[in-house]
Design a protein around this motif. Structure first.
Motif, PDB file in Angstrom:
ATOM      1  N   GLU A 149       0.634  -0.991  -0.005  1.00  0.00           N
ATOM      2  CA  GLU A 149       0.089   0.020   0.003  1.00  0.00           C
ATOM      3  C   GLU A 149       0.839   1.137   0.094  1.00  0.00           C
ATOM      4  O   GLU A 149       2.042   1.323   0.574  1.00  0.00           O
ATOM      5  N   CYS A 150       0.651   2.281  -0.846  1.00  0.00           N
ATOM      6  CA  CYS A 150       1.481   3.157  -1.185  1.00  0.00           C
ATOM      7  C   CYS A 150       0.705   4.809  -1.064  1.00  0.00           C
ATOM      8  O   CYS A 150       0.633   5.316  -1.855  1.00  0.00           O
ATOM      9  N   PRO A 151       0.135   5.193   0.003  1.00  0.00           N
ATOM     10  CA  PRO A 151      -0.974   6.320  -0.012  1.00  0.00           C
ATOM     11  C   PRO A 151       0.007   7.576  -0.347  1.00  0.00           C
ATOM     12  O   PRO A 151      -0.577   8.582  -0.653  1.00  0.00           O
ATOM     13  N   ALA A 152       1.491   7.659   0.071  1.00  0.00           N
ATOM     14  CA  ALA A 152       2.199   8.855  -0.426  1.00  0.00           C
ATOM     15  C   ALA A 152       2.872   8.770  -1.522  1.00  0.00           C
ATOM     16  O   ALA A 152       3.739   9.550  -1.625  1.00  0.00           O
ATOM     17  N   ILE A 153       2.410   8.041  -2.583  1.00  0.00           N
ATOM     18  CA  ILE A 153       2.729   8.000  -3.813  1.00  0.00           C
ATOM     19  C   ILE A 153       3.037   9.222  -4.732  1.00  0.00           C
ATOM     20  O   ILE A 153       3.918   9.551  -5.463  1.00  0.00           O
ATOM     21  N   ASN A 154       2.102   9.995  -4.325  1.00  0.00           N
ATOM     22  CA  ASN A 154       2.177  11.445  -5.042  1.00  0.00           C
ATOM     23  C   ASN A 154       2.643  12.557  -4.277  1.00  0.00           C
ATOM     24  O   ASN A 154       2.684  13.999  -4.656  1.00  0.00           O
ATOM     25  N   HIS A 155       3.567  12.405  -3.158  1.00  0.00           N
ATOM     26  CA  HIS A 155       4.004  13.540  -2.462  1.00  0.00           C
ATOM     27  C   HIS A 155       5.263  13.759  -3.285  1.00  0.00           C
ATOM     28  O   HIS A 155       6.130  12.919  -3.693  1.00  0.00           O
ATOM     29  N   ARG A 156       5.521  15.182  -3.312  1.00  0.00           N
ATOM     30  CA  ARG A 156       6.503  15.704  -4.069  1.00  0.00           C
ATOM     31  C   ARG A 156       7.168  16.780  -3.221  1.00  0.00           C
ATOM     32  O   ARG A 156       6.725  17.145  -2.168  1.00  0.00           O
ATOM     33  N   MET A 157       8.292  17.386  -3.659  1.00  0.00           N
ATOM     34  CA  MET A 157       8.926  18.459  -2.887  1.00  0.00           C
ATOM     35  C   MET A 157       8.644  20.051  -3.442  1.00  0.00           C
ATOM     36  O   MET A 157       8.744  20.079  -4.727  1.00  0.00           O
ATOM     37  N   PHE A 158       8.535  20.994  -2.764  1.00  0.00           N
ATOM     38  CA  PHE A 158       8.164  22.309  -3.342  1.00  0.00           C
ATOM     39  C   PHE A 158       9.077  23.533  -2.342  1.00  0.00           C
ATOM     40  O   PHE A 158       9.674  22.947  -1.340  1.00  0.00           O
ATOM     41  N   VAL A 159       9.101  24.588  -3.001  1.00  0.00           N
ATOM     42  CA  VAL A 159       9.912  25.552  -2.572  1.00  0.00           C
ATOM     43  C   VAL A 159       9.261  26.837  -2.340  1.00  0.00           C
ATOM     44  O   VAL A 159       8.760  27.560  -3.637  1.00  0.00           O
ATOM     45  N   LEU A 160       9.206  27.558  -1.433  1.00  0.00           N
ATOM     46  CA  LEU A 160       8.921  28.758  -1.418  1.00  0.00           C
ATOM     47  C   LEU A 160       9.943  29.811  -1.184  1.00  0.00           C
ATOM     48  O   LEU A 160      10.915  29.439  -0.589  1.00  0.00           O
ATOM     49  N   PRO A 167      13.429  37.374   7.394  1.00  0.00           N
ATOM     50  CA  PRO A 167      12.763  36.097   7.325  1.00  0.00           C
ATOM     51  C   PRO A 167      11.320  36.090   7.948  1.00  0.00           C
ATOM     52  O   PRO A 167      10.248  35.629   7.603  1.00  0.00           O
ATOM     53  N   TRP A 168      11.181  37.014   8.820  1.00  0.00           N
ATOM     54  CA  TRP A 168      10.064  37.221   9.518  1.00  0.00           C
ATOM     55  C   TRP A 168       9.019  38.288   8.837  1.00  0.00           C
ATOM     56  O   TRP A 168       7.734  38.022   8.816  1.00  0.00           O
ATOM     57  N   THR A 169       9.649  39.103   8.276  1.00  0.00           N
ATOM     58  CA  THR A 169       8.513  40.265   7.683  1.00  0.00           C
ATOM     59  C   THR A 169       8.441  40.093   6.128  1.00  0.00           C
ATOM     60  O   THR A 169       7.454  40.489   5.591  1.00  0.00           O
ATOM     61  N   SER A 170       9.126  39.181   5.663  1.00  0.00           N
ATOM     62  CA  SER A 170       8.785  38.890   4.328  1.00  0.00           C
ATOM     63  C   SER A 170       7.729  38.185   3.851  1.00  0.00           C
ATOM     64  O   SER A 170       7.050  37.435   4.961  1.00  0.00           O
ATOM     65  N   LYS A 171       7.164  38.169   2.633  1.00  0.00           N
ATOM     66  CA  LYS A 171       6.152  37.492   2.303  1.00  0.00           C
ATOM     67  C   LYS A 171       6.550  36.359   1.447  1.00  0.00           C
ATOM     68  O   LYS A 171       7.533  36.360   0.612  1.00  0.00           O
ATOM     69  N   TYR A 172       6.145  35.157   1.363  1.00  0.00           N
ATOM     70  CA  TYR A 172       6.607  33.887   0.599  1.00  0.00           C
ATOM     71  C   TYR A 172       5.559  33.500  -0.529  1.00  0.00           C
ATOM     72  O   TYR A 172       4.535  33.470  -0.168  1.00  0.00           O
ATOM     73  N   SER A 173       6.049  33.214  -1.506  1.00  0.00           N
ATOM     74  CA  SER A 173       5.389  32.916  -2.684  1.00  0.00           C
ATOM     75  C   SER A 173       5.958  31.515  -3.253  1.00  0.00           C
ATOM     76  O   SER A 173       7.067  31.138  -3.136  1.00  0.00           O
ATOM     77  N   MET A 174       5.368  30.910  -3.922  1.00  0.00           N
ATOM     78  CA  MET A 174       5.550  29.359  -4.480  1.00  0.00           C
ATOM     79  C   MET A 174       6.526  29.633  -5.487  1.00  0.00           C
ATOM     80  O   MET A 174       6.372  29.993  -6.630  1.00  0.00           O
ATOM     81  N   LYS A 175       7.663  29.300  -5.551  1.00  0.00           N
ATOM     82  CA  LYS A 175       8.792  29.301  -6.338  1.00  0.00           C
ATOM     83  C   LYS A 175       8.902  27.899  -7.437  1.00  0.00           C
ATOM     84  O   LYS A 175       9.051  28.289  -8.582  1.00  0.00           O
ATOM     85  N   GLY A 176       8.379  26.897  -6.932  1.00  0.00           N
ATOM     86  CA  GLY A 176       8.178  25.717  -7.849  1.00  0.00           C
ATOM     87  C   GLY A 176       8.331  24.367  -7.184  1.00  0.00           C
ATOM     88  O   GLY A 176       8.608  24.213  -6.021  1.00  0.00           O
ATOM     89  N   PRO A 223      18.147  27.127  -5.532  1.00  0.00           N
ATOM     90  CA  PRO A 223      17.336  26.390  -4.562  1.00  0.00           C
ATOM     91  C   PRO A 223      15.959  25.703  -5.006  1.00  0.00           C
ATOM     92  O   PRO A 223      15.392  24.972  -4.233  1.00  0.00           O
ATOM     93  N   TRP A 224      15.813  26.035  -6.124  1.00  0.00           N
ATOM     94  CA  TRP A 224      14.524  25.476  -6.892  1.00  0.00           C
ATOM     95  C   TRP A 224      14.656  24.502  -8.128  1.00  0.00           C
ATOM     96  O   TRP A 224      13.712  24.195  -8.581  1.00  0.00           O
ATOM     97  N   ASN A 225      15.866  24.623  -8.843  1.00  0.00           N
ATOM     98  CA  ASN A 225      16.179  23.826  -9.884  1.00  0.00           C
ATOM     99  C   ASN A 225      17.219  22.812  -9.800  1.00  0.00           C
ATOM    100  O   ASN A 225      18.418  23.065  -9.451  1.00  0.00           O
ATOM    101  N   VAL A 226      16.770  21.614 -10.261  1.00  0.00           N
ATOM    102  CA  VAL A 226      17.693  20.514 -10.017  1.00  0.00           C
ATOM    103  C   VAL A 226      18.369  20.330 -11.278  1.00  0.00           C
ATOM    104  O   VAL A 226      17.625  20.320 -12.373  1.00  0.00           O
ATOM    105  N   SER A 227      19.791  20.244 -11.405  1.00  0.00           N
ATOM    106  CA  SER A 227      20.399  20.017 -12.632  1.00  0.00           C
ATOM    107  C   SER A 227      20.769  18.655 -12.938  1.00  0.00           C
ATOM    108  O   SER A 227      21.056  18.193 -14.263  1.00  0.00           O
TER     109      SER A 227
END
Length: 387
Positions: A149-160, A167-176, A223-227
């Motif tokens: 059984e593999c419920p986590a099969i669609n888990h992937r990694m993401f970066v904001l 780090p505290w006052t910044s806003k964070y957006s989805m980088k990819g 930080p968001w781009n795998v080579s």
């Protein structure tokens, strides 16, 4: 990694068993005396574990410009806490919501957000985390492709990404999404070595293998781009030791390497990956260790596993179980090193797994390896330089 907490069937026609976790669950198996959580406010000279009693796992702590920044698995959002002190009661710490996706959106990052980490890279802050679009309830035909059984099969990694240097006052957006070749990926972290950046995460051998969970590494351009390509991806650790498997010595299902974290000896420069082994929802969850003994992190022969057993583990005498998924920080004056980890208070956890956050000082052996203490409740002296 987030645990398999409650198993439920969404519908008889289409669902497979799913994972869920409720950090708001207050049904702790242990009743904590608030006066004994964290720093002793009567003397301010000692502290006790836990330092946070809320149901939380996968703690990540970093010290930056006089502030401890702390994030952890909440399941449905990314939350950041901060405090001037490491050991004060983190239940009461200043808290900020950084990211909360719509769970009904179907976005790849919309549900079951696990193990966030916050890293400063090139004057920006990046939050790396894993998530899935389906609340870990994949289509039954997809689940049927797995031998287990593999419920986590669609888990992937993401970066904001932050929009500023604070780090505290910044806003964070989805980088990819970090490229993990459309395969299972959780508990990702950044590894820095010789001005190069890498992604180390918990992976499967292939799309449908389900178990064991291994440690994979890829090279990053940023930080968001795998080579790296899939053929260049490397497994640097597989759970081939009896203590990495549940039940003890059974290879395959529930054999686990996850929660990797870089730890560098500040005096010798030796680089380690401290990772979690065995299974998160058992008392046997513990920390294992890899050391980079060569020059190339992408060469699996350049890593050496500590095979003698866990380097940090449960302590039944103290009522501390399931010690794992740790991060590392220092005392305010930088003279002491601390491990921040989660643990259970029972050796017979219910499906509603409850974990608290704890911290203890560790030292270094003569050979440059970390010397972790026994998991204890304290009291301990407060970190050096803490006011």
């Amino acid at each position: 990694m987030m645990p398999s907490i409650s198993w439920f069937l969404l519908s008889c026609a289409t669902a497979v068993f799913a994972q869920s976790f409720d950090p708001g669950d207050t049904k702790s198996p242990t009743q904590f005396d608030a006066s004994k959580v964290g720093t002793n406010t009567s003397t301010n000279t000692t502290y006790s574990n836990p330092i946070m009693t809320a149901n939380a796992g996968d703690p990540f702590m970093v010290y930056h410009e006089g502030w401890y920044l702390f994030t952890y698995s909440t399941n449905d959002n990314i939350t950041l806490k901060r405090s001037r002190t490491l050991t004060d009661n983190w239940d009461l710490a200043e808290t900020k919501l950084l990211f909360k996706p719509d769970p009904s959106s179907g976005d790849p990052w919309s549900t079951d957000l696990w193990a966030p980490e916050i890293h400063q890279i090139d004057n920006r802050w990046y939050i790396i985390f894993s998530a899935t679009p389906d609340a870990d309830s994949p289509h039954p035909l997809q689940d049927a492709m797995c031998p287990f059984e593999c419920p986590a099969i669609n888990h992937r990694m993401f970066v904001l990404e932050s929009d500023g240097a604070d780090p505290w006052t910044s806003k964070y957006s989805m980088k990819g999404m970090l490229n993990t070749f459309d395969q299972f990926a959780i508990d990702g972290t950044y590894f820095k070595h010789k001005n190069q950046l890498y992604h180390i995460y918990s992976c499967w051998e292939n799309t449908y293998s389900a178990w064991p969970a291994n440690l994979c590494i890829t090279h990053l351009n940023n930080p968001w781009n795998v080579s790296s390509s899939l053929t260049q991806r490397r497994m640097i650790s597989v759970p081939d030791q009896a203590w990495e498997q549940v039940p003890y010595g059974r290879a395959g299902r529930l054999a686990t390497n996850e929660g990797p974290q870089q730890l560098t000896n500040p005096k010798t420069g030796q680089n380690f990956i401290i990772y979690s082994a065995a299974r998160v929802n058992t008392p046997f969850y513990c920390l294992g260790m890899l050391e980079l003994i060569g020059e190339d992190p992408m060469n699996y022969q350049d890593w050496r596993k500590h095979r003698e057993g866990c380097v940090f583990h449960q302590n039944p005498d103290a009522g501390v179980f399931g010690t794992g998924h740790a991060s590392y920080t220092t005392s305010p004056d930088g003279s002491e090193n601390y491990v921040v980890y989660h643990a259970q208070t029972t050796d017979d956890p219910t499906p509603d797994l409850y974990r608290t956050v704890r911290t203890q000082k560790f030292t270094w052996n003569e050979d440059g390896t970390p010397n972790f203490p026994k998991a204890l409740n304290g009291p301990f002296p407060v970190p050096s330089g803490q006011k």
